[in-house]
Design a protein around this motif. Structure first.
Motif, PDB file in Angstrom:
ATOM      1  N   ARG A   1      -1.943  15.632   6.989  1.00 28.02           N
ATOM      2  CA  ARG A   1      -0.857  14.650   6.604  1.00 28.02           C
ATOM      3  C   ARG A   1      -1.061  13.901   5.193  1.00 28.02           C
ATOM      4  N   HIS A   2      -2.124  13.475   5.417  1.00 24.43           N
ATOM      5  CA  HIS A   2      -2.527  12.759   4.090  1.00 24.43           C
ATOM      6  C   HIS A   2      -2.362  13.406   2.690  1.00 24.43           C
ATOM      7  N   VAL A   3      -3.182  14.616   2.671  1.00 21.36           N
ATOM      8  CA  VAL A   3      -3.208  15.450   1.573  1.00 21.36           C
ATOM      9  C   VAL A   3      -1.863  16.106   1.313  1.00 21.36           C
ATOM     10  N   SER A   4      -1.152  16.512   2.273  1.00 21.49           N
ATOM     11  CA  SER A   4       0.240  17.007   2.052  1.00 21.49           C
ATOM     12  C   SER A   4       1.215  15.813   1.172  1.00 21.49           C
ATOM     13  N   ASN A   5       1.128  14.785   2.023  1.00 20.47           N
ATOM     14  CA  ASN A   5       1.850  13.730   1.200  1.00 20.47           C
ATOM     15  C   ASN A   5       1.516  13.423  -0.026  1.00 20.47           C
ATOM     16  N   TYR A   6       0.130  13.457  -0.275  1.00 18.88           N
ATOM     17  CA  TYR A   6      -0.603  13.479  -1.867  1.00 18.88           C
ATOM     18  C   TYR A   6       0.230  14.284  -2.669  1.00 18.88           C
ATOM     19  N   TYR A   7       0.027  15.500  -2.539  1.00 15.07           N
ATOM     20  CA  TYR A   7       0.311  16.516  -3.362  1.00 15.07           C
ATOM     21  C   TYR A   7       2.004  16.321  -3.584  1.00 15.07           C
ATOM     22  N   PHE A   8       2.894  16.075  -2.521  1.00 16.24           N
ATOM     23  CA  PHE A   8       4.006  15.883  -2.469  1.00 16.24           C
ATOM     24  C   PHE A   8       4.476  14.930  -3.376  1.00 16.24           C
TER      25      PHE A   8
ATOM     26  N   GLU B   1      -3.108   5.957   2.590  1.00 11.19           N
ATOM     27  CA  GLU B   1      -3.076   6.712   4.096  1.00 11.19           C
ATOM     28  C   GLU B   1      -1.988   6.231   4.821  1.00 11.19           C
ATOM     29  N   SER B   2      -1.145   5.557   4.316  1.00  9.98           N
ATOM     30  CA  SER B   2      -0.272   4.682   5.221  1.00  9.98           C
ATOM     31  C   SER B   2       1.007   5.638   5.870  1.00  9.98           C
ATOM     32  N   LYS B   3       1.414   6.556   5.115  1.00 12.73           N
ATOM     33  CA  LYS B   3       2.647   7.196   5.692  1.00 12.73           C
ATOM     34  C   LYS B   3       2.394   7.983   7.099  1.00 12.73           C
ATOM     35  N   LYS B   4       3.522   7.720   7.929  1.00 13.68           N
ATOM     36  CA  LYS B   4       3.156   8.313   9.100  1.00 13.68           C
ATOM     37  C   LYS B   4       3.875   9.949   9.308  1.00 13.68           C
ATOM     38  N   ILE B   5       4.701  10.287   8.473  1.00 12.05           N
ATOM     39  CA  ILE B   5       5.534  11.311   8.452  1.00 12.05           C
ATOM     40  C   ILE B   5       4.803  12.210   7.471  1.00 12.05           C
TER      41      ILE B   5
ATOM     42  N   LYS C   1       0.921  -1.004   0.181  1.00 13.62           N
ATOM     43  CA  LYS C   1      -0.107  -0.044  -0.123  1.00 13.62           C
ATOM     44  C   LYS C   1       0.970   1.259   0.063  1.00 13.62           C
ATOM     45  N   THR C   2       2.185   1.104   0.618  1.00 15.72           N
ATOM     46  CA  THR C   2       2.908   2.282   0.754  1.00 15.72           C
ATOM     47  C   THR C   2       3.400   2.877  -0.532  1.00 15.72           C
TER      48      THR C   2
END
Ligand SMILES: C[S@@+](CC[C@H](N)C(=O)[O-])C[C@H]1O[C@@H](n2cnc3c(N)ncnc32)[C@H](O)[C@@H]1O
Length: 429
Positions: A315-322, A285-289, A278-279
């Protein structure tokens, strides 16, 4: 910058007249897949923005709609997807097998299946995650079919059978019908595996014949189609290799592709740890940071607002756009100069907060160095899919009491990689 909020829906792109049945022509109906393109839409983009013989890339290839349409319209194509089930389906949809040979092999397969009866309890030794989804008798019958499939020596036909098998798994399990979340339904009347397999194989064989007929009459049989298992953030292709990119990224907070395809993933032993794979998917949704630094002011503001309301979502949205930024930079790298990219994307909503994917994508693309030429807003056709979901995430209709409406519109963002060097320095990741 183009102001997305004032755009009106463009009727030329809504394809309101296309019926669901028409979206399933040739090999397009081999396998269910979430957020599948409408073939007629991709075809329109391909024909308008590329020439016969050129290379079309879909970095989030899914079940291969872009590949099939590219081939049928005389363009070479490359698809990339991190999901092995997507790779299997896409390969099978683009191979085209001699109908006469397939008919013979099907007869042999059906006869092997009919001769066998369930005598051993395979269920007893099955993977615990699979046991969770199948009744013992259903599992044992599926195992019998699968063993017969594995006796097929022709590699292409073997894959064809696996694709068929993969498509029937959900209906033969207690997976809640039409749910986009993994939920069990103990009241469910599952399909009988042998009947379901034969029926779908007959359907696929008929469609294979249609596909072979089309590629032969259009003289595009030898046009290459490659489907690669890979990551859109780092595509295994040289710089400036493709002439057109048509793709639709996964949405944040939407489908969990690894979970949705877990029955096939587990059955084919692609992994026994769904959480681990999944990561690798963008939008999970998996990432912790929390990873920040995406190149869009709108995205940064959104994450700022979300941090106050819902830290996990922020966190989820930020990681997605990253991640999406990385994918767009990769698209910039592999696209030839003066060639086009078309991103098909819709906005989403979570906890009542709008996630403006289209506007953010436009900003990201421009900051990377693309010239955004045009954004088309199109209304999604209710003839093809219902925009309603019930509280459990299942598709429902307008009459359902506890429904919520999603994705009424989507956007086609057309951008061009400039001829000169403009923007390329930004594109280095
Ligand atoms: C919206 S779907 C694409 C559907 C496709 N347009 C079709 O017609 O089937 C998004 C796809 O992105 C894939 N995906 C998610 N993360 C990825 C990644 N890091 N690299 C490549 N593909 C990824 C998912 O497996 C899914 O198939």
């Amino acid at each position: 910058m183009i102001n997305i909020d004032i755009l009106k829906a463009d009727k030329n792109w809504s394809l309101q007249k296309v019926k669901r049945r028409e979206t399933l022509y040739a090999t397009h109906g081999y396998h269910k897949y979430p957020a599948k393109f409408i073939p007629q839409l991709v075809r329109k983009v391909i024909i308008k923005y590329s020439k016969p013989g050129e290379i079309v890339l879909d970095s989030f290839g899914g079940c291969g709609t872009t590949l099939v349409e590219s081939k049928l319209n005389g363009r070479k194509s490359i698809g990339v997807d991190v999901n092995k089930v997507a790779v299997l389906i896409s390969k099978v949809k683009t191979i085209g097998i001699s109908p006469a040979l397939l008919e013979k092999r099907n007869e042999a397969l059906f006869s092997r299946i009919d001769k066998k009866t369930v005598t051993r309890d395979f269920y007893h030794h099955a993977n615990e995650r699979l046991k969770y989804w199948f009744d013992p008798l259903q599992y044992n019958k599926l195992k019998l079919i699968y063993d017969c499939i594995q006796e097929e020596p022709n590699k292409k036909i073997n894959l064809f059978y696996k694709c068929c098998f993969s498509n029937i798994l959900k209906n033969c399990s207690i997976w809640l019908a039409k749910s986009i979340k993994p939920q069990r339904d103990f009241e469910k009347k599952e399909e009988e595996p042998v009947g379901a397999f034969k029926k779908h194989l007959n359907y696929m064989s008929k469609k294979n014949k249609e596909f072979v007929g089309l590629v032969t009459s259009r003289k595009v049989k030898d046009i290459s189609c490659k489907m690669l298992k890979g990551d859109a953030r780092k595509v295994n292709l040289p710089a400036e290799h493709v002439d057109l990119i048509v793709t639709s990224p996964p949405y944040v907070t939407s489908y969990e592709y690894a979970e949705l395809h877990q029955l096939s993933i587990l059955w084919f032993n692609y992994t026994d740890d769904i959480k681990k794979i999944k990561t690798k998917f963008v939008g999970t949704e998996s990432k912790k940071i929390i990873r920040e630094g995406m190149e869009s002011g709108v995205a940064k503001n959104l994450v700022g607002i979300l941090k106050e309301k819902n830290k996990k979502l922020a966190r989820h949205v930020s990681n997605y756009y990253f991640d999406l930024t990385k994918c767009y930079k990769e698209m910039f790298r592999v696209l030839k100069k003066d060639k086009h990219l078309c991103i098909i994307i819709g906005d989403t909503e979570y906890d009542g907060i709008k996630i403006p994917n289209a506007e953010i994508s436009v900003q990201l693309l421009e900051n990377i160095g693309f010239e955004v030429k045009r954004v088309v807003k199109r209304k999604l056709s209710s003839k093809i899919f219902t925009p309603y979901r019930d509280k459990d995430g299942r598709f429902t209709d307008s009459k359902h009491g506890n429904k919520r409406k999603i994705y009424q519109y989507e956007y086609l963002i057309f951008a061009r990689k400039p001829k000169g060097k403009g923007g390329e320095k930004n594109a280095k990741s």
